[in-house]
Design a protein around this motif. Structure first.
Motif, mmCIF file in Angstrom:
data_model
loop_
_atom_site.group_PDB
_atom_site.id
_atom_site.type_symbol
_atom_site.label_atom_id
_atom_site.label_comp_id
_atom_site.label_asym_id
_atom_site.label_seq_id
_atom_site.Cartn_x
_atom_site.Cartn_y
_atom_site.Cartn_z
ATOM 1 N N MET A 1 -9.866 6.932 0.532
ATOM 2 C CA MET A 1 -9.350 5.613 0.285
ATOM 3 C C MET A 1 -10.455 4.720 -0.221
ATOM 4 S SD MET A 1 -7.206 3.256 2.886
ATOM 5 C CE MET A 1 -8.029 1.727 3.254
ATOM 6 N N ILE A 5 -9.613 -2.775 -2.060
ATOM 7 C CA ILE A 5 -8.175 -2.921 -1.861
ATOM 8 C C ILE A 5 -7.720 -4.211 -2.513
ATOM 9 C CG2 ILE A 5 -6.349 -3.150 -0.131
ATOM 10 C CD1 ILE A 5 -8.211 -1.546 1.759
ATOM 11 N N ASN A 9 1.288 -5.904 -6.494
ATOM 12 C CA ASN A 9 2.571 -6.298 -7.058
ATOM 13 C C ASN A 9 2.834 -7.767 -6.759
ATOM 14 O OD1 ASN A 9 5.077 -6.029 -8.333
ATOM 15 N ND2 ASN A 9 5.458 -4.056 -7.347
ATOM 16 N N LEU A 42 5.560 9.398 6.919
ATOM 17 C CA LEU A 42 5.148 8.035 6.598
ATOM 18 C C LEU A 42 4.796 7.969 5.128
ATOM 19 C CD1 LEU A 42 2.755 7.216 9.580
ATOM 20 C CD2 LEU A 42 5.068 6.384 9.242
ATOM 21 N N SER A 43 5.332 6.968 4.441
ATOM 22 C CA SER A 43 4.972 6.696 3.058
ATOM 23 C C SER A 43 4.716 5.203 2.967
ATOM 24 C CB SER A 43 6.107 7.115 2.112
ATOM 25 O OG SER A 43 5.745 6.823 0.776
ATOM 26 N N GLY A 44 3.466 4.821 3.175
ATOM 27 C CA GLY A 44 3.154 3.409 3.297
ATOM 28 C C GLY A 44 3.823 2.887 4.557
ATOM 29 N N ALA A 45 4.580 1.802 4.424
ATOM 30 C CA ALA A 45 5.266 1.206 5.575
ATOM 31 C C ALA A 45 6.620 1.842 5.846
ATOM 32 C CB ALA A 45 5.433 -0.293 5.355
ATOM 33 N N LYS A 83 -5.961 -5.247 10.366
ATOM 34 C CA LYS A 83 -4.762 -4.618 10.908
ATOM 35 C C LYS A 83 -3.847 -5.661 11.523
ATOM 36 C CE LYS A 83 -6.565 -0.044 11.395
ATOM 37 N NZ LYS A 83 -6.451 1.192 12.101
ATOM 38 N N GLN A 165 -1.704 -0.549 10.790
ATOM 39 C CA GLN A 165 -1.960 -0.907 9.398
ATOM 40 C C GLN A 165 -0.941 -1.899 8.839
ATOM 41 O OE1 GLN A 165 -2.169 2.475 6.786
ATOM 42 N NE2 GLN A 165 -2.614 1.232 5.005
ATOM 43 N N TYR A 166 0.285 -1.828 9.297
ATOM 44 C CA TYR A 166 1.348 -2.690 8.766
ATOM 45 C C TYR A 166 1.864 -3.637 9.843
ATOM 46 C CZ TYR A 166 1.260 0.479 4.846
ATOM 47 O OH TYR A 166 0.849 1.213 3.769
ATOM 48 N N TYR A 169 6.681 -1.315 10.565
ATOM 49 C CA TYR A 169 7.116 -0.155 9.806
ATOM 50 C C TYR A 169 8.620 -0.296 9.599
ATOM 51 C CZ TYR A 169 2.631 2.157 10.337
ATOM 52 O OH TYR A 169 1.298 2.479 10.260
#
Length: 189
Positions: A1, A5, A9, A42-45, A83, A165-166, A169
């Motif tokens: 990663m 960052i 979008n 998990l795909s991102g959030a 976070k 991280q989010y 979710y």
């Protein structure tokens, strides 16, 4: 990663999904150890394939009006990976033996919370998950015979240093109807 960052979008407002606060009046509490991590995607959030290990169950918790709520707070990290900390405020209304058992269990467990929000009602974005990667733990609890109808009020929250991280979710597994059926069956397919 990459350490670089960036925003990727636009941040817009979709009139077809107006802002709406609140939760429906039931959530699922899952012992974190009972989540089948081999099935989970998990795909991102976005979360798909949320399932339980063999023989496990999710437990429902209900409330009235707005007496159950979630919150997420930004936590700045000096190492650069910021976070979010989560909290779930709720109460146990009863004062019997079984209620005392539930309070003791909550005090010593690690949980994942699945809630249905009023935002996105009827869509595939109505269900949110908290504590998925780091768990939620009881951080506050109190009962006073002269307050809150003598119910036991409690907070489940992220532990300091173990935030996620989010800020939430989003459970996106097929249609709303399919997710609602799985939610109502306490995640049993």
């Amino acid at each position: 990663m990459s350490c670089d960052i960036r925003l990727l979008n636009n941040i817009g407002f979709d009139c077809s999904k107006p802002a709406k606060a609140g939760l429906e009046t039931k959530a699922l509490l899952i012992n974190r150890a009972d989540i089948d991590k081999t099935a989970l995607t998990l795909s991102g959030a976005a979360v798909t394939n949320i399932s339980l290990t063999s023989g496990a169950t999710a437990y429902s918790i209900g409330w009235v009006k707005q007496l159950g709520s979630t919150a997420s707070s930004f936590v700045a990290n000096e190492n650069g990976l910021n976070k979010f900390s989560h909290t779930f405020n709720c109460r146990i209304f009863g004062q019997g033996v079984e209620d005392a058992h539930r309070v003791a269990e909550l005090a010593n467990g690690e949980y994942v919370l699945v809630v249905q929000t009023k935002w996105g009602a009827g869509t595939d974005e109505a269900f949110k998950i908290y504590g998925l990667t780091s768990g939620l733990f009881m951080t506050e609890g109190a009962q006073n015979s002269g307050e809150s109808d003598a119910s036991f009020t409690f907070v489940l929250a992220s532990q300091e240093g173990f935030e996620e991280q989010y800020h939430q979710y989003i459970w996106k597994e097929g249609t709303y109807a399919a997710m609602k059926a799985k939610f109502d069956a306490r995640l049993v397919d």
